[in-house]
Design a protein around this motif. Structure first.
Motif, PDB file in Angstrom:
ATOM      1  N   ILE A  89       2.198 -23.783  -9.937  1.00 21.56           N
ATOM      2  CA  ILE A  89      -0.094 -23.089 -10.140  1.00 21.56           C
ATOM      3  C   ILE A  89       0.255 -24.240 -11.770  1.00 21.56           C
ATOM      4  O   ILE A  89       0.794 -24.223 -12.507  1.00 21.56           O
ATOM      5  N   ARG A  90      -0.622 -25.236 -11.383  1.00 21.18           N
ATOM      6  CA  ARG A  90      -1.139 -26.415 -12.453  1.00 21.18           C
ATOM      7  C   ARG A  90      -1.474 -26.264 -13.399  1.00 21.18           C
ATOM      8  O   ARG A  90      -2.570 -25.230 -13.052  1.00 21.18           O
ATOM      9  N   SER A 144      -1.996 -16.565  -8.685  1.00 19.23           N
ATOM     10  CA  SER A 144      -2.620 -16.906  -9.369  1.00 19.23           C
ATOM     11  C   SER A 144      -2.753 -16.758 -10.851  1.00 19.23           C
ATOM     12  O   SER A 144      -1.853 -16.050 -11.437  1.00 19.23           O
ATOM     13  N   ASP A 168       3.805 -30.557 -14.815  1.00 19.49           N
ATOM     14  CA  ASP A 168       3.496 -28.751 -13.980  1.00 19.49           C
ATOM     15  C   ASP A 168       4.792 -29.043 -13.215  1.00 19.49           C
ATOM     16  O   ASP A 168       6.163 -29.845 -13.290  1.00 19.49           O
ATOM     17  N   THR A 185       0.662 -15.936  -2.815  1.00 22.73           N
ATOM     18  CA  THR A 185      -0.749 -16.399  -3.267  1.00 22.73           C
ATOM     19  C   THR A 185      -0.497 -16.228  -4.902  1.00 22.73           C
ATOM     20  O   THR A 185      -0.630 -14.920  -5.256  1.00 22.73           O
ATOM     21  N   SER A 209      -5.865 -28.524 -13.267  1.00 23.44           N
ATOM     22  CA  SER A 209      -6.609 -28.270 -12.044  1.00 23.44           C
ATOM     23  C   SER A 209      -6.772 -26.921 -11.879  1.00 23.44           C
ATOM     24  O   SER A 209      -7.724 -26.633 -10.986  1.00 23.44           O
ATOM     25  N   GLY A 210      -5.452 -26.620 -12.090  1.00 21.78           N
ATOM     26  CA  GLY A 210      -5.203 -24.649 -11.414  1.00 21.78           C
ATOM     27  C   GLY A 210      -4.530 -24.978  -9.868  1.00 21.78           C
ATOM     28  O   GLY A 210      -4.903 -23.906  -9.276  1.00 21.78           O
ATOM     29  N   SER A 211      -4.487 -25.909  -8.903  1.00 22.91           N
ATOM     30  CA  SER A 211      -3.988 -26.478  -7.765  1.00 22.91           C
ATOM     31  C   SER A 211      -2.817 -25.724  -7.752  1.00 22.91           C
ATOM     32  O   SER A 211      -2.263 -25.185  -8.377  1.00 22.91           O
ATOM     33  N   THR A 212      -2.320 -25.074  -6.639  1.00 24.36           N
ATOM     34  CA  THR A 212      -1.375 -24.437  -5.852  1.00 24.36           C
ATOM     35  C   THR A 212      -0.718 -24.620  -4.973  1.00 24.36           C
ATOM     36  O   THR A 212      -0.856 -25.911  -4.352  1.00 24.36           O
ATOM     37  N   SER A 213       0.718 -25.019  -4.998  1.00 23.23           N
ATOM     38  CA  SER A 213       1.700 -25.296  -3.993  1.00 23.23           C
ATOM     39  C   SER A 213       2.836 -23.886  -3.896  1.00 23.23           C
ATOM     40  O   SER A 213       3.020 -23.112  -4.285  1.00 23.23           O
ATOM     41  N   TYR A 214       3.335 -24.020  -2.672  1.00 19.99           N
ATOM     42  CA  TYR A 214       4.036 -22.629  -2.316  1.00 19.99           C
ATOM     43  C   TYR A 214       5.083 -23.950  -1.633  1.00 19.99           C
ATOM     44  O   TYR A 214       5.055 -24.776  -1.041  1.00 19.99           O
TER      45      TYR A 214
END
Length: 123
Positions: free
Chosen positions: A51-52, A71, A103, A69, A55-60
């Motif tokens: 999680i960045r 968070s 990140d 998930t 931006s809070g964007s996520t990757s998996y």
């Protein structure tokens, strides 16, 4: 310097769920990029989810996308990994990691690590 402590691991049957927590102390997690890694017996440690910080964007990774998930709760200085539909191949020690300057993506090595929490999924 941030210290990370994971919790929430345990034994669960296939198809079940667990939520891992990573509590931070010593600094504010808000400024860190965060990630979860895992290491199964006899295998190399691998990136699971990130999680960045901005931006809070996520990757998996593909094998957990749609089931896991990541968070963060900056007010509690904690990062979570919700794991659903667990499979025996998810069995591993799960590590929380933090990085201040960039990140965390597959192939990078974060600066800070927790000691891990064991997740065992029985068939």
């Amino acid at each position: 310097q941030v210290q990370l402590v994971e919790s929430g691991g345990g034994l669960v049957q296939a198809g079940g769920s667990l939520r891992l927590s990573c509590a931070a102390s010593g600094d504010n997690l808000r400024v860190y990029a965060m990630a979860w890694f895992r290491q199964a017996p006899g295998k190399e440690r691998e990136f699971v989810a990130g999680i960045r910080r901005s931006s809070g964007s996520t990757s998996y990774i593909d094998s957990v996308a749609g089931r896991f998930t990541i968070s963060r709760d900056n007010a509690k200085n904690t990062v979570y990994l919700q794991m659903n539909s667990l499979k025996p191949e998810d069995t591993a020690t799960y590590y929380c990691a933090a990085n201040l300057l960039f990140d965390i993506v597959p192939g990078t090595t974060p600066d800070y690590w927790g000691k891990g929490t064991l997740v065992t999924v029985s068939s």
